[in-house]
Write an enzyme that holds these catalytic residues in place. Structure first.
Site, PDB file in Angstrom:
ATOM      1  N   LEU A  34       0.808  -1.226   0.000  1.00 28.39           N
ATOM      2  CA  LEU A  34       0.000   0.000   0.000  1.00 28.39           C
ATOM      3  C   LEU A  34       0.840   1.275   0.000  1.00 28.39           C
ATOM      4  O   LEU A  34       0.348   2.346   0.355  1.00 28.39           O
ATOM      5  CB  LEU A  34      -0.986   0.007   1.187  1.00 28.39           C
ATOM      6  CG  LEU A  34      -1.946  -1.192   1.255  1.00 28.39           C
ATOM      7  CD1 LEU A  34      -2.858  -1.063   2.477  1.00 28.39           C
ATOM      8  CD2 LEU A  34      -2.778  -1.295  -0.024  1.00 28.39           C
ATOM      9  N   SER A  35       2.115   1.172  -0.421  1.00 28.73           N
ATOM     10  CA  SER A  35       2.963   2.369  -0.457  1.00 28.73           C
ATOM     11  C   SER A  35       2.560   3.303  -1.597  1.00 28.73           C
ATOM     12  O   SER A  35       2.780   4.504  -1.521  1.00 28.73           O
ATOM     13  CB  SER A  35       4.434   1.966  -0.609  1.00 28.73           C
ATOM     14  OG  SER A  35       4.637   1.298  -1.842  1.00 28.73           O
ATOM     15  N   ASN A  36       1.980   2.745  -2.646  1.00 30.82           N
ATOM     16  CA  ASN A  36       1.547   3.567  -3.771  1.00 30.82           C
ATOM     17  C   ASN A  36       0.208   3.063  -4.293  1.00 30.82           C
ATOM     18  O   ASN A  36      -0.040   3.048  -5.501  1.00 30.82           O
ATOM     19  CB  ASN A  36       2.604   3.546  -4.882  1.00 30.82           C
ATOM     20  CG  ASN A  36       2.379   4.627  -5.919  1.00 30.82           C
ATOM     21  OD1 ASN A  36       1.815   5.678  -5.616  1.00 30.82           O
ATOM     22  ND2 ASN A  36       2.794   4.371  -7.142  1.00 30.82           N
ATOM     23  N   LEU A  60       7.398  -6.945   0.608  1.00 30.13           N
ATOM     24  CA  LEU A  60       8.304  -8.020   0.225  1.00 30.13           C
ATOM     25  C   LEU A  60       9.736  -7.781   0.699  1.00 30.13           C
ATOM     26  O   LEU A  60      10.568  -8.699   0.646  1.00 30.13           O
ATOM     27  CB  LEU A  60       8.282  -8.210  -1.293  1.00 30.13           C
ATOM     28  CG  LEU A  60       6.968  -8.761  -1.869  1.00 30.13           C
ATOM     29  CD1 LEU A  60       6.991  -8.693  -3.391  1.00 30.13           C
ATOM     30  CD2 LEU A  60       6.721 -10.177  -1.396  1.00 30.13           C
ATOM     31  N   SER A 126      10.209  -3.581 -18.814  1.00 28.40           N
ATOM     32  CA  SER A 126      10.000  -2.251 -19.381  1.00 28.40           C
ATOM     33  C   SER A 126      10.857  -2.056 -20.622  1.00 28.40           C
ATOM     34  O   SER A 126      11.954  -2.629 -20.743  1.00 28.40           O
ATOM     35  CB  SER A 126      10.376  -1.197 -18.337  1.00 28.40           C
ATOM     36  OG  SER A 126      10.484   0.083 -18.902  1.00 28.40           O
ATOM     37  N   TYR A 151      16.010   3.111 -12.503  1.00 30.20           N
ATOM     38  CA  TYR A 151      14.797   2.317 -12.731  1.00 30.20           C
ATOM     39  C   TYR A 151      15.010   1.343 -13.882  1.00 30.20           C
ATOM     40  O   TYR A 151      14.754   0.140 -13.761  1.00 30.20           O
ATOM     41  CB  TYR A 151      13.608   3.227 -13.033  1.00 30.20           C
ATOM     42  CG  TYR A 151      12.433   2.479 -13.616  1.00 30.20           C
ATOM     43  CD1 TYR A 151      11.634   1.667 -12.803  1.00 30.20           C
ATOM     44  CD2 TYR A 151      12.131   2.546 -14.976  1.00 30.20           C
ATOM     45  CE1 TYR A 151      10.575   0.953 -13.343  1.00 30.20           C
ATOM     46  CE2 TYR A 151      11.074   1.843 -15.516  1.00 30.20           C
ATOM     47  CZ  TYR A 151      10.296   1.048 -14.695  1.00 30.20           C
ATOM     48  OH  TYR A 151       9.261   0.331 -15.216  1.00 30.20           O
ATOM     49  N   LYS A 155      15.309  -3.077 -14.067  1.00 31.47           N
ATOM     50  CA  LYS A 155      14.600  -4.002 -14.949  1.00 31.47           C
ATOM     51  C   LYS A 155      15.575  -4.892 -15.711  1.00 31.47           C
ATOM     52  O   LYS A 155      15.325  -6.083 -15.916  1.00 31.47           O
ATOM     53  CB  LYS A 155      13.698  -3.229 -15.924  1.00 31.47           C
ATOM     54  CG  LYS A 155      12.548  -2.502 -15.236  1.00 31.47           C
ATOM     55  CD  LYS A 155      11.665  -3.443 -14.432  1.00 31.47           C
ATOM     56  CE  LYS A 155      10.499  -2.741 -13.783  1.00 31.47           C
ATOM     57  NZ  LYS A 155       9.668  -3.636 -12.949  1.00 31.47           N
ATOM     58  N   ASN A 181       4.362   2.385 -22.748  1.00 29.33           N
ATOM     59  CA  ASN A 181       3.799   3.373 -21.817  1.00 29.33           C
ATOM     60  C   ASN A 181       2.313   3.134 -21.580  1.00 29.33           C
ATOM     61  O   ASN A 181       1.481   3.526 -22.401  1.00 29.33           O
ATOM     62  CB  ASN A 181       4.024   4.788 -22.369  1.00 29.33           C
ATOM     63  CG  ASN A 181       5.487   5.184 -22.323  1.00 29.33           C
ATOM     64  OD1 ASN A 181       6.311   4.589 -22.998  1.00 29.33           O
ATOM     65  ND2 ASN A 181       5.816   6.176 -21.522  1.00 29.33           N
TER      66      ASN A 181
END
Length: 342
Positions: A34-36, A60, A126, A151, A155, A181
């Protein structure tokens, strides 16, 4: 009914994928810290599908809690792994958060499943793994370039970890979906993109500007070597993207995959510039958008759009929604969540 774990399943892409999984007849268990994301998303999923998925609030990064989860749910057939931080700009300013949250948590999950007799794993990757590709459109055979951001690097590292693990874990079968996107919202307007604070992505910033939440939109650079000087991306409707995960999962569960680790680009195959996205929004919303050209943003590549031939022919999936349809769904979602009673 096979049980599927969706990590980060209350997030933007995760929640839309949970919907498509349930509509396809799978039993879903969600992990999210629930952080985002908001727990209210569960009700949105239930209103669309008629099914309230199982939910465990869990980070996690808490290894013992993760071990306990897999002891409780030892009959999971597949995992779709979304749980990760995802903003390019934020990753540049806070790289350690991204390496901890995106890499270490993947390792923790894999440690719990590597000895299973059979487990299907879909990785949320991504197009950033390609860096600034030398040719367009980008195929899966394009060389992996040095990442433009932490980021993107997480990935790349995640795919390397999965490739190496799948080589020695005979029961682990992986498909990495390199998506471009994602934009838009579910047509029911029950779920959609809910960025925490100031949006890092273009479309929610557009809709928040149009609704009056932001003063104006910043367009990061108009001096790129593109037709109108702005960056080009491949914008895919989030529902199309969610359906790709279900198709990929079925490929693994049905043993129709050709290798223990496969990669597919998930996009529309069409590149749209920032200004073209703005024009699309203005067209479908009948709104005039306030925007300003500002300096380039660190970490942005010039152009990235997919060659979707492999996804279309081998995976058997194809995007069906247009840019206008995606932008209209995003606008309807923004209008709904800003109503006084919401």
């Amino acid at each position: 009914m096979k049980k599927i774990l969706v990590t980060g399943g209350l997030g933007y892409i995760g929640s839309h994928t949970v919907v498509e999984l349930q509509l396809a007849g799978f039993e879903v268990v969600i992990i999210d810290n629930l952080s985002n994301a908001s727990k209210d998303v569960l009700q949105g999923i239930e209103r669309i599908t008629g099914i309230l998925p199982a939910f465990e609030e869990l980070d996690l990064r808490d290894k013992q809690a993760t071990i306990s989860f897999f002891q409780k749910y030892d009959d999971i057939s597949g995992i779709i792994h979304f749980a990760a931080s995802k903003a390019v700009g934020e990753s540049v300013s806070n790289p350690l958060l991204y390496y901890e949250n995106n890499v270490s948590t993947l390792i923790t999950v894999l440690q719990q499943i590597q000895h299973k007799k059979k487990i299907s794993f879909i990785f949320s990757s991504s197009c950033t793994v390609y860096g600034q590709a030398k040719t367009m459109p980008i195929s899966e055979n394009a060389p992996i370039q040095q990442a433009f951001s932490p980021y993107g690097n997480t990935k790349q590292i995640g795919e390397e970890i999965l490739l190496d693990t799948a080589k020695i874990a005979s029961g682990l079968h992986v498909i990495s979906l390199r998506y471009f996107n994602p934009i838009g919202a579910h047509p029911s307007t029950e779920i959609g993109e809910l960025p925490d604070g100031v949006p890092q992505n273009l479309v929610p910033f557009i809709t928040q500007t149009a609704i009056g939440l932001r003063k104006e939109l910043s367009v990061f650079g108009n001096d790129y070597p593109t037709e109108d000087g702005t960056c080009i991306r491949d914008y895919i409707h989030v529902v199309d993207l969610a359906k790709a995960h279900v198709t990929a999962l079925k490929r693994l569960l049905d043993d129709t995959h050709e290798a223990s680790f496969e990669v597919f680009n998930i996009g529309t195959g069409r590149g749209s510039s920032v200004l073209e996205v703005i024009e699309s929004f203005e067209r479908v919303s009948k709104q005039q958008l306030q925007y300003e050209i500002v300096a380039r943003r660190e970490g942005d590549v010039i152009s990235a759009y997919a060659d979707t031939t492999k996804a279309n022919t081998v995976l058997g999936w194809k995007a069906t929604s247009t840019l206008d349809e995606a932008m209209l769904s995003a606008w309807k979602w923004e209008q709904k969540i800003r109503k006084p009673n919401n």
